[in-house]
Design a protein around this motif. Structure first.
Motif, PDB file in Angstrom:
ATOM      1  N   HIS A   1      80.964   5.202   7.403  1.00 32.00           N
ATOM      2  CA  HIS A   1      81.017   4.959   5.957  1.00 32.00           C
ATOM      3  C   HIS A   1      80.076   5.885   5.191  1.00 32.00           C
ATOM      4  CE1 HIS A   1      81.264   2.740   2.177  1.00 32.00           C
ATOM      5  NE2 HIS A   1      79.940   2.632   2.176  1.00 32.00           N
ATOM      6  N   GLN A   2      78.914   6.163   5.777  1.00 29.89           N
ATOM      7  CA  GLN A   2      77.900   6.924   5.046  1.00 29.89           C
ATOM      8  C   GLN A   2      78.023   8.437   5.190  1.00 29.89           C
ATOM      9  OE1 GLN A   2      73.815   5.788   5.430  1.00 29.89           O
ATOM     10  NE2 GLN A   2      74.231   3.586   5.437  1.00 29.89           N
ATOM     11  N   HIS A   3      78.697   8.918   6.240  1.00 34.48           N
ATOM     12  CA  HIS A   3      78.655  10.355   6.530  1.00 34.48           C
ATOM     13  C   HIS A   3      80.056  10.937   6.706  1.00 34.48           C
ATOM     14  CE1 HIS A   3      74.334   9.913   7.148  1.00 34.48           C
ATOM     15  NE2 HIS A   3      74.588   8.902   7.959  1.00 34.48           N
ATOM     16  N   LYS A   4      80.178  12.220   6.373  1.00 38.58           N
ATOM     17  CA  LYS A   4      81.414  12.964   6.603  1.00 38.58           C
ATOM     18  C   LYS A   4      81.304  13.868   7.822  1.00 38.58           C
ATOM     19  CE  LYS A   4      83.422  11.296   2.936  1.00 38.58           C
ATOM     20  NZ  LYS A   4      84.509  10.290   3.079  1.00 38.58           N
ATOM     21  N   SER A   5      80.094  14.377   8.082  1.00 37.18           N
ATOM     22  CA  SER A   5      79.919  15.309   9.204  1.00 37.18           C
ATOM     23  C   SER A   5      79.431  14.608  10.462  1.00 37.18           C
ATOM     24  CB  SER A   5      78.933  16.411   8.812  1.00 37.18           C
ATOM     25  OG  SER A   5      77.674  15.858   8.473  1.00 37.18           O
ATOM     26  N   LEU A   6      79.226  13.280  10.382  1.00 34.27           N
ATOM     27  CA  LEU A   6      78.828  12.476  11.531  1.00 34.27           C
ATOM     28  C   LEU A   6      79.814  11.336  11.683  1.00 34.27           C
ATOM     29  CD1 LEU A   6      75.011  12.203  10.707  1.00 34.27           C
ATOM     30  CD2 LEU A   6      76.044  13.758  12.383  1.00 34.27           C
ATOM     31  N   ALA A   7      80.037  10.884  12.901  1.00 37.48           N
ATOM     32  CA  ALA A   7      80.968   9.783  13.133  1.00 37.48           C
ATOM     33  C   ALA A   7      80.592   9.071  14.421  1.00 37.48           C
ATOM     34  CB  ALA A   7      82.410  10.292  13.212  1.00 37.48           C
ATOM     35  N   ALA A   8      81.064   7.821  14.546  1.00 36.78           N
ATOM     36  CA  ALA A   8      80.785   7.041  15.748  1.00 36.78           C
ATOM     37  C   ALA A   8      81.999   6.203  16.102  1.00 36.78           C
ATOM     38  CB  ALA A   8      79.565   6.143  15.541  1.00 36.78           C
ATOM     39  N   GLY A   9      82.220   6.026  17.395  1.00 36.94           N
ATOM     40  CA  GLY A   9      83.360   5.257  17.881  1.00 36.94           C
ATOM     41  C   GLY A   9      83.904   5.885  19.138  1.00 36.94           C
ATOM     42  N   GLN A  10      85.195   5.724  19.351  1.00 42.38           N
ATOM     43  CA  GLN A  10      85.874   6.343  20.487  1.00 42.38           C
ATOM     44  C   GLN A  10      86.816   7.429  19.959  1.00 42.38           C
ATOM     45  OE1 GLN A  10      85.174   5.807  23.635  1.00 42.38           O
ATOM     46  NE2 GLN A  10      83.695   4.172  23.167  1.00 42.38           N
TER      47      GLN A  10
END
Length: 486
Positions: A270-279
């Motif tokens: 939600h907070q970042h475009k260049s970072l992500a988390a999950g599978q």
């Protein structure tokens, strides 16, 4: 290197303050001793069992630096004072799997998951007469490290091996390896269980994509309302605080270990475009999931590493008062009943174990205490005269271990009486204010009897408190000034 000062018992208020600052600011996930395998790493390997969340992250045992002057509080050294790793603080002769080594030259290898600039590595070992059934304290270890390696404030490679000469010891001992990070106020603590006798792999393959894997959100533990979890991000220059992403647990359901990683991953996305988390799916999309989640950064950014920090909402350790433990218990018909009381204002389960002088477990049990006082009787069968150790453990927010010494003696009417009753005036520290020249005391910690020296040294014999034990017979740093061993 700064000059070391030996301090056997640092003020608890200072320890508590340093521990609080670490919990608020510390960064987790850095490194562990891979050979001989440390207590925490053996948990990951499955050689140690019932370890709790450290099995997921043996590299995260991080606490305040500069042991023994500061560092974790006594009784919490193996866990670095982290309540989520408090299982590491359990200490009996049979609790942990041990590695076989010899005295003399040995190799100690570290594996780093985040290789910070390093001040030094230091290795401490338990004393020859340490008690393996007592929680680890500063007095358990030699105050001076047997091996020190200067880190030169440089960042080490991922795997480092040190050549160290292990002092002459025999049997079970604990080696405490301390890695003092040079660019934080913390150190990493690794307890290594050894028997002394005689003279990161690349990340799993992921789809070819613009995303690179820079860390993990692991379902290490259940959290409670008020706990906080942060994702912290680093480039080659250090931490980028403006990217830190955090969540606060608001309910028991959110705190379930398979739920909060999903919440944190969702917040990162939600907070970042260049970072992500999950599978990461084959379609290149990253979707948060229950349980373990990976953390990714776009290859076009300079972010290369992510670390997850759990900040526990601090709660006091449960209090269990142990009463009525006697210095001696009588053996009758080859059995002895060890009786005492347990009192608590909370609902707790209290485990207890009894070890003989050879550290063999001879009895165990468990009692529920619910805002009450409970009487406990431990029956020891095939009992023999001698020194015994009682270990009492409780676990809620963290582990609390208490250790007591007592003796089993034959009934005075028994013709096989071992003759040990009445050959001393006091069992230390009872009657300490009455000690004078010629007084004899039994030291329950080692089963030996000591006699107070004549004037002018006899005045030292009564100089003892639980926080100042320099003249404690057979134990204190200056005991020979006051006592003679019988």
């Amino acid at each position: 290197m700064r000059k070391q000062h030996s301090l056997l018992s640092p003020p608890l208020t200072k320890i508590a303050l340093i521990s609080y600052l670490f919990i608020a600011q510390g960064v987790m996930a850095h490194g562990y001793v891979s050979s001989p395998e440390s207590r925490s790493y053996k948990c990951k390997l499955g050689q140690n069992v019932n370890c709790g969340p450290v099995q997921w992250e043996p590299q995260s045992v991080e606490g305040p630096d500069r042991y023994p002057e500061s560092g974790p509080a006594d009784g919490k050294i193996a866990s670095a004072g982290l309540s989520q790793f408090s299982q590491l603080d359990e200490q009996t002769a049979t609790r942990w799997h041990k590695s076989a080594i010899k005295p003399g030259l040995n190799k100690f290898s570290w594996h780093f998951t985040a290789n910070h600039a390093t001040r030094d590595w230091r290795y401490f070992i338990t004393k020859s007469d340490w008690n393996p059934n007592q929680a680890l304290t500063r007095s358990s270890f030699d105050a001076t490290p047997f091996c020190s390696i200067d880190g030169n404030q440089s960042r080490p490679p991922v795997d480092v091996t040190h050549d160290c000469n292990v002092p002459e010891r025999n049997g079970y001992h604990v080696i405490l390896a301390v890695w003092d990070v040079g660019d934080t106020v913390n150190s990493f603590y690794q307890a290594i269980d050894v028997n002394i006798s005689g003279k990161g792999n690349p990340d799993p393959d992921v789809p070819d994509t613009q995303w690179q894997d820079i860390g993990d959100i692991n379902p290490t533990m259940n959290l409670q309302s008020g706990d906080q979890v942060k994702a912290r991000f680093f480039n080659k220059e250090g931490e980028q605080a403006n990217l830190t992403t955090s969540i606060t647990i608001n309910s028991a359901n959110e705190g379930q270990k398979n739920n909060w990683p999903h919440l944190l991953a969702t917040e990162i996305n939600h907070q970042h475009k260049s970072l992500a988390a999950g599978q990461l799916g084959k379609d290149g999309k990253i979707v948060p999931t229950k349980g373990q989640n990976n953390i990714y950064a776009l290859q076009t950014t300079d972010i290369r590493r992510a670390e997850v920090q759990v900040i526990k909402d601090q709660k006091p350790d449960p209090q269990v008062n142990v009463g009525g433990i006697k210095d001696n218990y009588i053996i009758q018909n080859n059995e002895a009943n060890v009786d005492f009381t347990l009192t608590s204002t909370e609902k707790l389960t209290v485990d207890y174990l009894v070890f003989d002088k050879n550290n063999a477990q001879v009895a165990f049990g468990s009692t529920a205490v619910n805002n009450s006082t409970e009487s406990v009787v431990i029956n020891i069968k095939n009992a023999h005269p001698g020194n015994y150790t009682l270990v009492i453990k409780t676990k809620t927010f963290s582990l609390v271990q208490q250790t007591y010494q007592f003796k089993l003696v034959n009934d005075s009417t028994d013709p096989d009486d071992d003759g040990q009753k009445g050959d001393y005036d006091y069992s230390f520290p009872e009657g300490v204010s009455n000690y004078k020249a010629g007084s004899t005391v039994l030291q329950p910690k080692n089963g030996k009897v000591y006699q107070c020296k004549p004037f002018p040294y006899s005045g030292y014999c009564k100089q003892w408190t639980s926080t100042s034990n320099n003249f404690e017979p057979g134990i204190g740093s200056h005991w020979k000034m006051a006592w003679d061993e019988k």
